[in-house]
Design a protein around this motif. Structure first.
Motif, PDB file in Angstrom:
ATOM      1  N   PRO A   3       0.829  -1.208   0.000  1.00  0.00           N
ATOM      2  CA  PRO A   3       0.000   0.000   0.000  1.00  0.00           C
ATOM      3  C   PRO A   3       0.864   1.259   0.000  1.00  0.00           C
ATOM      4  O   PRO A   3       1.843   1.349   0.746  1.00  0.00           O
ATOM      5  CB  PRO A   3      -0.813  -0.115   1.284  1.00  0.00           C
ATOM      6  CG  PRO A   3      -0.080  -1.074   2.141  1.00  0.00           C
ATOM      7  CD  PRO A   3       0.704  -1.965   1.239  1.00  0.00           C
ATOM      8  N   LYS A   4       0.509   2.196  -0.842  1.00  0.00           N
ATOM      9  CA  LYS A   4       1.185   3.485  -0.941  1.00  0.00           C
ATOM     10  C   LYS A   4       0.119   4.570  -1.090  1.00  0.00           C
ATOM     11  O   LYS A   4      -1.055   4.287  -1.283  1.00  0.00           O
ATOM     12  CB  LYS A   4       2.115   3.534  -2.172  1.00  0.00           C
ATOM     13  CG  LYS A   4       3.202   2.479  -2.199  1.00  0.00           C
ATOM     14  CD  LYS A   4       4.285   2.751  -1.200  1.00  0.00           C
ATOM     15  CE  LYS A   4       5.374   1.690  -1.300  1.00  0.00           C
ATOM     16  NZ  LYS A   4       6.441   1.929  -0.353  1.00  0.00           N
ATOM     17  N   VAL A   5       0.557   5.805  -1.028  1.00  0.00           N
ATOM     18  CA  VAL A   5      -0.314   6.950  -1.270  1.00  0.00           C
ATOM     19  C   VAL A   5       0.295   7.748  -2.415  1.00  0.00           C
ATOM     20  O   VAL A   5       1.499   8.013  -2.420  1.00  0.00           O
ATOM     21  CB  VAL A   5      -0.447   7.831  -0.006  1.00  0.00           C
ATOM     22  CG1 VAL A   5      -1.166   9.123  -0.324  1.00  0.00           C
ATOM     23  CG2 VAL A   5      -1.174   7.085   1.093  1.00  0.00           C
ATOM     24  N   LYS A   6      -0.545   8.102  -3.391  1.00  0.00           N
ATOM     25  CA  LYS A   6      -0.085   8.937  -4.507  1.00  0.00           C
ATOM     26  C   LYS A   6      -0.656  10.331  -4.314  1.00  0.00           C
ATOM     27  O   LYS A   6      -1.854  10.504  -4.128  1.00  0.00           O
ATOM     28  CB  LYS A   6      -0.536   8.359  -5.851  1.00  0.00           C
ATOM     29  CG  LYS A   6      -0.074   9.201  -7.026  1.00  0.00           C
ATOM     30  CD  LYS A   6      -0.283   8.502  -8.348  1.00  0.00           C
ATOM     31  CE  LYS A   6      -1.709   8.544  -8.775  1.00  0.00           C
ATOM     32  NZ  LYS A   6      -1.904   8.077 -10.166  1.00  0.00           N
ATOM     33  N   ILE A   7       0.235  11.320  -4.352  1.00  0.00           N
ATOM     34  CA  ILE A   7      -0.147  12.719  -4.202  1.00  0.00           C
ATOM     35  C   ILE A   7       0.110  13.407  -5.541  1.00  0.00           C
ATOM     36  O   ILE A   7       1.174  13.224  -6.136  1.00  0.00           O
ATOM     37  CB  ILE A   7       0.709  13.419  -3.125  1.00  0.00           C
ATOM     38  CG1 ILE A   7       0.591  12.695  -1.796  1.00  0.00           C
ATOM     39  CG2 ILE A   7       0.319  14.872  -2.983  1.00  0.00           C
ATOM     40  CD1 ILE A   7       1.632  13.152  -0.791  1.00  0.00           C
ATOM     41  N   GLU A   8      -0.845  14.211  -5.993  1.00  0.00           N
ATOM     42  CA  GLU A   8      -0.672  14.996  -7.212  1.00  0.00           C
ATOM     43  C   GLU A   8      -0.923  16.458  -6.876  1.00  0.00           C
ATOM     44  O   GLU A   8      -1.943  16.793  -6.266  1.00  0.00           O
ATOM     45  CB  GLU A   8      -1.629  14.512  -8.295  1.00  0.00           C
ATOM     46  CG  GLU A   8      -1.317  13.092  -8.734  1.00  0.00           C
ATOM     47  CD  GLU A   8      -2.387  12.495  -9.613  1.00  0.00           C
ATOM     48  OE1 GLU A   8      -2.076  12.178 -10.777  1.00  0.00           O
ATOM     49  OE2 GLU A   8      -3.528  12.369  -9.135  1.00  0.00           O
TER      50      GLU A   8
END
Length: 114
Positions: free
Chosen positions: A59-64
């Motif tokens: 699990p990861k978090v993608k920030i844009e």
């Protein structure tokens, strides 16, 4: 005015620290997605009911974040410092050139839309 789209993939528990690091820079918004992936980390072994199995996607978090060109390097530096644990799997930051942005509600374009 040139714009950049900064995408970062980080460990989920670092999200709040990254948000706090970006607020003083004037970053007013970001998009956050829960994602799964792997890189050099190559997944991890877990034990469930006595049987060991490998979790290939972590699990990861993608920030844009869309920002003006003049702010891009500061944003990258802030994300890197706030998300770093020094261990494998800290993530990556990618910077893209952004050709156009439009605020749907008002029709403002480019840097005015950010």
């Amino acid at each position: 005015m040139q714009m950049k789209l900064i995408m970062a993939v980080i460990k989920p528990f670092k999200l709040e620290e990254v948000r706090e690091a970006l607020t003083p820079l004037g970053v007013e918004g970001m998009t956050v997605s829960e994602v799964k992936g792997f890189g050099r980390q190559k997944g991890q072994a877990e034990i469930y009911r006595g049987a060991e199995y490998t979790v290939n996607f972590l699990p990861k978090v993608k920030i844009e974040i869309a920002v003006g060109d003049e702010l891009a390097e500061q944003v990258v530096e802030a994300i890197t410092k706030a998300a770093q644990t020094g261990k494998i799997g800290d993530g990556k930051v990618f910077v893209y050139s952004l050709d156009k942005a439009v605020r749907i509600r008002t029709g403002e374009t480019n840097s005015d839309a950010l």
